[in-house]
Design a protein around this motif. Structure first.
Motif, PDB file in Angstrom:
ATOM      1  N   GLU A  57       0.809  -1.212   0.000  1.00  0.00           N
ATOM      2  CA  GLU A  57       0.000   0.000   0.000  1.00  0.00           C
ATOM      3  C   GLU A  57       0.848   1.271   0.000  1.00  0.00           C
ATOM      4  O   GLU A  57       0.673   2.169  -0.836  1.00  0.00           O
ATOM      5  N   GLN A  58       1.785   1.374   0.944  1.00  0.00           N
ATOM      6  CA  GLN A  58       2.562   2.608   1.072  1.00  0.00           C
ATOM      7  C   GLN A  58       3.475   2.831  -0.125  1.00  0.00           C
ATOM      8  O   GLN A  58       3.643   3.960  -0.583  1.00  0.00           O
ATOM      9  N   ARG A  59       4.054   1.775  -0.629  1.00  0.00           N
ATOM     10  CA  ARG A  59       4.943   1.916  -1.782  1.00  0.00           C
ATOM     11  C   ARG A  59       4.145   2.293  -3.037  1.00  0.00           C
ATOM     12  O   ARG A  59       4.603   3.073  -3.866  1.00  0.00           O
ATOM     13  N   LEU A  61       1.339   4.065  -3.060  1.00  0.00           N
ATOM     14  CA  LEU A  61       0.961   5.470  -2.930  1.00  0.00           C
ATOM     15  C   LEU A  61       2.154   6.400  -3.129  1.00  0.00           C
ATOM     16  O   LEU A  61       2.017   7.500  -3.671  1.00  0.00           O
ATOM     17  N   HIS A  62       3.329   5.964  -2.705  1.00  0.00           N
ATOM     18  CA  HIS A  62       4.532   6.771  -2.919  1.00  0.00           C
ATOM     19  C   HIS A  62       4.801   6.929  -4.415  1.00  0.00           C
ATOM     20  O   HIS A  62       5.088   8.032  -4.897  1.00  0.00           O
ATOM     21  N   VAL A 207      -5.139  -2.861   4.671  1.00  0.00           N
ATOM     22  CA  VAL A 207      -3.893  -2.371   4.101  1.00  0.00           C
ATOM     23  C   VAL A 207      -2.927  -3.534   3.897  1.00  0.00           C
ATOM     24  O   VAL A 207      -2.725  -4.355   4.790  1.00  0.00           O
ATOM     25  N   ASP A 210       3.947  -3.350   2.962  1.00  0.00           N
ATOM     26  CA  ASP A 210       5.027  -3.486   1.984  1.00  0.00           C
ATOM     27  C   ASP A 210       5.863  -4.738   2.236  1.00  0.00           C
ATOM     28  O   ASP A 210       6.279  -5.422   1.292  1.00  0.00           O
ATOM     29  N   GLU A 217      10.174  -4.096   1.130  1.00  0.00           N
ATOM     30  CA  GLU A 217      10.519  -2.724   1.501  1.00  0.00           C
ATOM     31  C   GLU A 217      11.896  -2.318   0.991  1.00  0.00           C
ATOM     32  O   GLU A 217      12.299  -1.167   1.116  1.00  0.00           O
ATOM     33  N   ARG A 368      11.094   8.018  -0.078  1.00  0.00           N
ATOM     34  CA  ARG A 368       9.874   7.540   0.567  1.00  0.00           C
ATOM     35  C   ARG A 368       9.791   8.085   1.998  1.00  0.00           C
ATOM     36  O   ARG A 368      10.725   7.951   2.782  1.00  0.00           O
ATOM     37  N   GLY A 369       8.647   8.696   2.323  1.00  0.00           N
ATOM     38  CA  GLY A 369       8.463   9.255   3.656  1.00  0.00           C
ATOM     39  C   GLY A 369       8.869  10.701   3.787  1.00  0.00           C
ATOM     40  O   GLY A 369       8.772  11.268   4.879  1.00  0.00           O
TER      41      GLY A 369
END
Length: 465
Positions: A57-59, A61-62, A207, A210, A217, A368-369
């Motif tokens: 999910e986070q990757r 969206l990044h 969610v 990653d 990750e 990222r972040g």
């Protein structure tokens, strides 16, 4: 016992996927990518994150955040980015090209039908219904993007400012995007959360972490390029993009229609930030009002075609290039000239997308972040809401009214409807399409088919000509 059960509940990371296996998944995504960028991104999220678990999910969206900061179609660039993450440059090319091909083939065929039979009453009635649905679809885009991007008073103020600047003052869109990005970046650097969030969003389900996905990750090896590799990438893709443009300028001269198509869409590829709907706002203004390649209603017809075909919505630019060359064929057959003009517009529109990804993705993977980048993205997304609202209003003027007039007062210059020229049939179909999309939650394809059928019915009843 509990620890063992908890450990068993964690899904194992998927097995490695070959490029051939990925090819069929990317083809499936391409064939299902209807409904504009929001729908296309949702399809990718469902298949790549939820179903295949290739990326978390986070990757995801990044990558999407970076693609939304770029000029051009964010959905196609997102596919290229993830393809690159998985299988390097070859994977990015496969994913990005497959995303375009189905729509490009369909739009070319529809362009031929349009110029050969578009003046026939029944064909005109079909497109009449399509463009009434397009108005509702663009309004839906305003609501979708706005619902996710305008979470704070500063974000809403930024969207309103962008609308006023582009609709009433005709401010350059790249300047609006640059200003919004700087505001978001500065705000985040000051620790403000005013522009946190945004983007098209993806899924409201569980969610996918990653760490539990195929990519995990880790930073891939090819995200650590040398400066020599970076320069080589830039030179190769710049050559593929700009050498054909230079050749046309040298051989045909700057005033030839093919040179104009090449330079216009190359310029557009560099300055049209904010996604497909923002691109269309810029193209509609330039191609219709400055170059005269097509009329406002024809632009709506082209968008209706793009909405009914898979792939990126800005494949409508192929239709614009087709009509531009078709009407100024030089020594060629109009159909041959139109075909070449459409293919040229497609080439100079999409080749730069690969350049942005292959050149920038290795560096973005290391960010990222980063809060400042996220703030800039969210502010740009807020401004884009105002730009898309401008596009919706432009479509409404040319769909619902047979005549418009230009009003100029001081720094303000904008189009306004001639109220007595309202088209009752267009109003009725547009309201019906809006009801279907907003109230009954009908899909894009269903709505387009329904309004097209209604257009044909009104034509048969003599209500439209």
């Amino acid at each position: 016992m509990t620890a063992v059960m908890a450990e068993a509940a964690i899904p194992a990371r998927p097995e490695p996927v070959t490029l051939v296996q990925a090819f069929w998944v990317w083809l499936r995504i391409a064939m299902l990518s209807f409904g504009g960028p929001a729908g296309q991104i949702a399809v990718m999220h469902r298949i790549l994150v939820d179903e295949k678990r290739w990326i978390g999910e986070q990757r995801f969206l990044h990558a999407l955040n970076y693609c939304m900061l770029l000029p051009g179609p964010e959905a196609q660039q997102l596919a290229t980015y993830i393809g690159w993450l998985m299988h390097r440059t070859k994977g990015g090319i496969v994913a990005g090209v497959l995303f375009v091909i189905p729509g490009a083939v369909a739009i070319m065929a529809l362009s031929w039908v349009y110029v050969l039979y578009g003046r026939v009453g029944i064909v005109s009635a079909l497109f009449f219904g399509l463009k009434c649905a397009v108005l509702a679809i663009v309004l839906q885009a305003v609501v979708r993007i706005g619902g996710r991007a305008l979470k704070s008073t500063p974000a809403r103020a930024l969207a309103a400012s962008a609308f006023v600047l582009i609709f009433f003052v005709s401010a350059p869109f790249p300047l609006i995007v640059l200003g919004a990005g700087l505001i978001g970046w500065w705000s985040a650097r000051q620790g403000s959360t005013a522009f946190r969030g945004g983007g098209h969003g993806a899924s409201s389900g569980a969610v996918v972490a990653d760490a539990d996905t195929l990519l995990g990750e880790e930073l891939p090896v090819h995200a650590r390029p040398t400066w020599a590799e970076t320069m080589r990438t830039a030179l190769v893709w710049l050559a593929l993009w700009l050498l054909p443009v230079a050749a046309l300028l040298i051989v045909l001269g700057p005033d030839d229609v093919f040179s104009r198509i090449a330079t216009f869409f190359s310029t557009m590829a560099m300055v049209t930030f904010g996604g497909a709907y923002a691109v269309l706002a810029y193209v509609a203004q330039q191609a219709v009002e400055n170059y005269g390649w097509l009329g406002p209603k024809e632009m709506l017809d082209g968008l209706g075609m793009a909405e009914t075909t898979p792939g990126p919505l800005i494949i409508v630019l192929q239709f614009v290039g087709f009509l531009g060359a078709y009407r100024d064929p030089g020594g060629l057959s109009p159909l041959v000239a139109g075909t070449l003009g459409g293919l040229l517009a497609t080439w100079v529109t999409f080749v730069p997308c690969f350049l942005w990804i292959f050149l920038g993705a290795p560096f973005i993977e290391r960010l990222r972040g980063n809060a400042a980048v996220a703030g800039a993205l969210s502010a740009i997304t807020a401004a884009v809401v105002g730009v898309v609202l401008n596009l919706a209003l432009w479509f409404a003027l040319h769909t619902l009214f047979r005549e418009t007039m230009m009003i100029a007062a001081g720094p303000f210059r904008f189009g306004a409807p001639v109220l007595t020229s309202i088209d009752p049939a267009a109003l009725a179909l547009s309201l019906g399409a809006a009801y279907a999309i907003f109230m009954t939650r009908a899909g894009v394809i269903t709505t387009l088919l329904a309004t097209s059928a209604a257009g044909l019915t009104l034509y048969g009843a003599g209500a439209i000509r």
